[in-house]
Scaffold this motif. Structure first.
Motif, PDB file in Angstrom:
ATOM      1  N   TYR A  73     -13.272  11.302 -33.479  1.00 59.60           N
ATOM      2  CA  TYR A  73     -13.980  10.040 -33.367  1.00 59.60           C
ATOM      3  C   TYR A  73     -13.276   8.991 -34.218  1.00 59.60           C
ATOM      4  CZ  TYR A  73     -17.961  12.357 -31.192  1.00 59.60           C
ATOM      5  OH  TYR A  73     -18.769  13.051 -30.333  1.00 59.60           O
TER       6      TYR A  73
ATOM      7  N   TYR B  83     -16.650   6.036 -31.813  1.00 57.54           N
ATOM      8  CA  TYR B  83     -16.335   6.329 -30.418  1.00 57.54           C
ATOM      9  C   TYR B  83     -15.160   7.292 -30.287  1.00 57.54           C
ATOM     10  CZ  TYR B  83     -12.481   3.009 -30.958  1.00 57.54           C
ATOM     11  OH  TYR B  83     -11.344   2.377 -31.375  1.00 57.54           O
ATOM     12  N   ASN B  84     -15.093   7.875 -29.112  1.00 60.26           N
ATOM     13  CA  ASN B  84     -13.925   8.636 -28.667  1.00 60.26           C
ATOM     14  C   ASN B  84     -13.770   8.371 -27.174  1.00 60.26           C
ATOM     15  OD1 ASN B  84     -15.701  10.361 -27.300  1.00 60.26           O
ATOM     16  ND2 ASN B  84     -15.571  11.978 -28.825  1.00 60.26           N
TER      17      ASN B  84
END
Length: 84
Positions: free
Chosen positions: A4, A30-31
């Motif tokens: 992430y 986020y990823n």
């Protein structure tokens, strides 16, 4: 475990969003597959009506992000003033 990224003050245009009530997300995690957003508030200088309006704006912003593909969104507000 997926990697992430954590970023602060990320512009919504990074996620191909344009027509949102605010332009920057306070904290985004986020990823490739997941996106999480957090808005923070810690009002210290009174301005009660303005700050209350700002709280509502943050909630609306998080709802917009949720409708545009964010998995989870949060608003965190800390106050030390009884008038809030």
């Amino acid at each position: 475990m997926p990697n992430y990224k954590v970023e602060f003050e990320r512009n919504v245009s990074f996620f191909n969003l344009t027509d949102t009530i605010k332009k920057e997300i306070d904290i985004v995690i986020y990823n490739k597959n997941e996106k999480f957003a957090i808005e923070l508030k810690f009002p210290r200088n009174g301005q009660h009506p303005e700050q209350m309006s700002s709280f509502v704006k943050d909630i609306r912003f998080m709802e917009e992000l949720k409708q545009n593909g964010f998995n989870i969104t949060y608003c965190l507000t800390l106050v030390d003033d009884r008038n809030f």
